[in-house]
Write a protein that holds these residues in place. Sequence first.
Motif, PDB file in Angstrom:
ATOM      1  N   LEU A 143      36.347 -29.811  20.159  1.00 28.43           N
ATOM      2  CA  LEU A 143      37.002 -29.241  18.984  1.00 28.43           C
ATOM      3  C   LEU A 143      35.911 -28.737  18.049  1.00 28.43           C
ATOM      4  O   LEU A 143      35.099 -29.514  17.540  1.00 28.43           O
ATOM      5  N   ALA A 144      35.879 -27.423  17.823  1.00 33.12           N
ATOM      6  CA  ALA A 144      34.905 -26.805  16.914  1.00 33.12           C
ATOM      7  C   ALA A 144      35.654 -26.307  15.691  1.00 33.12           C
ATOM      8  O   ALA A 144      36.476 -25.384  15.788  1.00 33.12           O
ATOM      9  N   ALA A 145      35.392 -26.924  14.539  1.00 35.27           N
ATOM     10  CA  ALA A 145      36.114 -26.603  13.312  1.00 35.27           C
ATOM     11  C   ALA A 145      35.226 -25.816  12.360  1.00 35.27           C
ATOM     12  O   ALA A 145      34.080 -26.210  12.104  1.00 35.27           O
ATOM     13  N   GLY A 180      44.737 -24.757   8.384  1.00 39.10           N
ATOM     14  CA  GLY A 180      44.667 -25.871   7.456  1.00 39.10           C
ATOM     15  C   GLY A 180      43.561 -26.821   7.876  1.00 39.10           C
ATOM     16  O   GLY A 180      42.754 -26.508   8.746  1.00 39.10           O
ATOM     17  N   LEU A 181      43.499 -27.994   7.265  1.00 39.66           N
ATOM     18  CA  LEU A 181      42.461 -28.960   7.612  1.00 39.66           C
ATOM     19  C   LEU A 181      42.779 -29.630   8.949  1.00 39.66           C
ATOM     20  O   LEU A 181      43.944 -29.709   9.357  1.00 39.66           O
ATOM     21  N   VAL A 182      41.741 -30.095   9.607  1.00 42.82           N
ATOM     22  CA  VAL A 182      41.919 -30.806  10.879  1.00 42.82           C
ATOM     23  C   VAL A 182      42.794 -32.037  10.653  1.00 42.82           C
ATOM     24  O   VAL A 182      42.641 -32.757   9.663  1.00 42.82           O
ATOM     25  N   THR A 183      43.707 -32.297  11.588  1.00 44.39           N
ATOM     26  CA  THR A 183      44.622 -33.422  11.468  1.00 44.39           C
ATOM     27  C   THR A 183      44.318 -34.487  12.517  1.00 44.39           C
ATOM     28  O   THR A 183      43.646 -34.223  13.524  1.00 44.39           O
ATOM     29  N   ARG A 184      44.860 -35.668  12.282  1.00 45.13           N
ATOM     30  CA  ARG A 184      44.721 -36.755  13.252  1.00 45.13           C
ATOM     31  C   ARG A 184      45.369 -36.377  14.582  1.00 45.13           C
ATOM     32  O   ARG A 184      44.871 -36.750  15.649  1.00 45.13           O
ATOM     33  N   GLU A 203      30.781 -34.900   6.024  1.00 44.80           N
ATOM     34  CA  GLU A 203      31.165 -36.307   5.949  1.00 44.80           C
ATOM     35  C   GLU A 203      32.684 -36.535   5.945  1.00 44.80           C
ATOM     36  O   GLU A 203      33.164 -37.412   6.666  1.00 44.80           O
ATOM     37  N   PRO A 204      33.487 -35.786   5.180  1.00 42.43           N
ATOM     38  CA  PRO A 204      34.938 -36.016   5.244  1.00 42.43           C
ATOM     39  C   PRO A 204      35.510 -35.788   6.643  1.00 42.43           C
ATOM     40  O   PRO A 204      36.392 -36.516   7.090  1.00 42.43           O
ATOM     41  N   PHE A 205      35.017 -34.775   7.315  1.00 40.00           N
ATOM     42  CA  PHE A 205      35.430 -34.495   8.690  1.00 40.00           C
ATOM     43  C   PHE A 205      35.063 -35.655   9.609  1.00 40.00           C
ATOM     44  O   PHE A 205      35.873 -36.128  10.417  1.00 40.00           O
ATOM     45  N   MET A 206      33.825 -36.127   9.472  1.00 37.72           N
ATOM     46  CA  MET A 206      33.347 -37.234  10.300  1.00 37.72           C
ATOM     47  C   MET A 206      34.167 -38.494  10.057  1.00 37.72           C
ATOM     48  O   MET A 206      34.551 -39.210  10.986  1.00 37.72           O
ATOM     49  N   ALA A 207      34.450 -38.775   8.780  1.00 36.44           N
ATOM     50  CA  ALA A 207      35.214 -39.982   8.448  1.00 36.44           C
ATOM     51  C   ALA A 207      36.602 -39.924   9.065  1.00 36.44           C
ATOM     52  O   ALA A 207      37.108 -40.933   9.585  1.00 36.44           O
ATOM     53  N   THR A 212      40.235 -42.077  12.941  1.00 38.69           N
ATOM     54  CA  THR A 212      41.288 -41.807  13.920  1.00 38.69           C
ATOM     55  C   THR A 212      40.961 -42.448  15.269  1.00 38.69           C
ATOM     56  O   THR A 212      41.827 -43.065  15.902  1.00 38.69           O
ATOM     57  N   LEU A 213      39.727 -42.326  15.702  1.00 34.65           N
ATOM     58  CA  LEU A 213      39.331 -42.919  16.975  1.00 34.65           C
ATOM     59  C   LEU A 213      39.419 -44.435  16.920  1.00 34.65           C
ATOM     60  O   LEU A 213      39.881 -45.085  17.864  1.00 34.65           O
TER      61      LEU A 213
END
Length: 357
Positions: A143-145, A180-184, A203-207, A212-213
């Motif tokens: 997944l490339a955002a 929109g923003l990446v979702t779970r 960092e928000p993306f990583m968190a 989620t994982l």
Amino acid sequence: MARDHGFHPVRITRIVDETPDVRTFALDAGFPYRAGQFLTFKACGTLRSYSMSSSPDTDGELCVTVKRVPGGLVSGWMHDELRPGDVLEASGPSGSFCLRGDGGDSDADVRPLVAFAGGSGITPVFSLVKSALATTGRPVRLLAAHRSAPDAIFRAELDALAGRRPGRLTLRHHLDDRDGLVTREEILELADGPADFYLCGPEPFMALVEDTLSAHGVAGARVFVERFAPVSDTPVPEDAPAPEDSRVPEDSRVPEDAPVPEDAPVAGSVTVVLRGQRRSVPLRPGESLLQSARRAGFTPPFSCESGDCATCMARLTAGEAKMRVNNALDADEVAEGYVLTCQAEPTAPDVTVEYED
């Protein structure tokens, strides 16, 4: 033989404009390296670390990809001033954000690799994906955002790679202005089943991905993370390196003039020798030697602050210290008393650490 932690001249052979604010610099450098690693550059009186976007298994040249950071001292200089033929000073490759498979892991060559990259975090992930496809039989899901289509780094190259590897590479391009923003839910679509997970981005993306994982039951030992959230900076004295690609949480940086809390236990002292000066500060439990050096008023060398690059290495000449992480020094160097000051915590009441000139 001890590893070479020095800086060496590398010549730029070509420059590629990836997006309006991202450039790839191809280098004439004879460094052996692993996919996912980075180089540390000495420029503008400071140090910066940038990941390789090339793969040693598929590319004939070593490339680093640099995003221009607003106000960034080095990234701005590299974008505005550097031309093919110019020479930079770089250390050897460092970093442990690499493909796993050593240690008798019989499933390493077949276990899926799932990667989540946000923005310029695609740089080391692109390197990993190319090596995994070239040297293993592993399925790869990515997944490339990015914020928008013009900001999508390596989009054409990834599309071409997916076309050459049908059934091996599952590729999802996420554009914030469109999706929109990446979702779970998007994350879980790629996270189905056992896999090795690689994460790099803001960092928000990583968190979000990590949370989620974890909630999905993925073991922490299967999640590999590279953090280098860009921060803006201003010119600093030549003896005061500061990372533009920050790989360390803000709360771990101790201000040089931070007072010692009155209730903090003081069981000894830390003495730092740097550039011919010797200064001592009271020992703070849990504080790294690098933090102690800053509190003593020094501006010691450092770059990644994650135990990967050895830029901060110094030698213990009195006392003892234990490193939390060591991915840069070999056994002989450790036996000689060298430590990574960003990772070393004193384990004796009185410690002296000396930086080499």
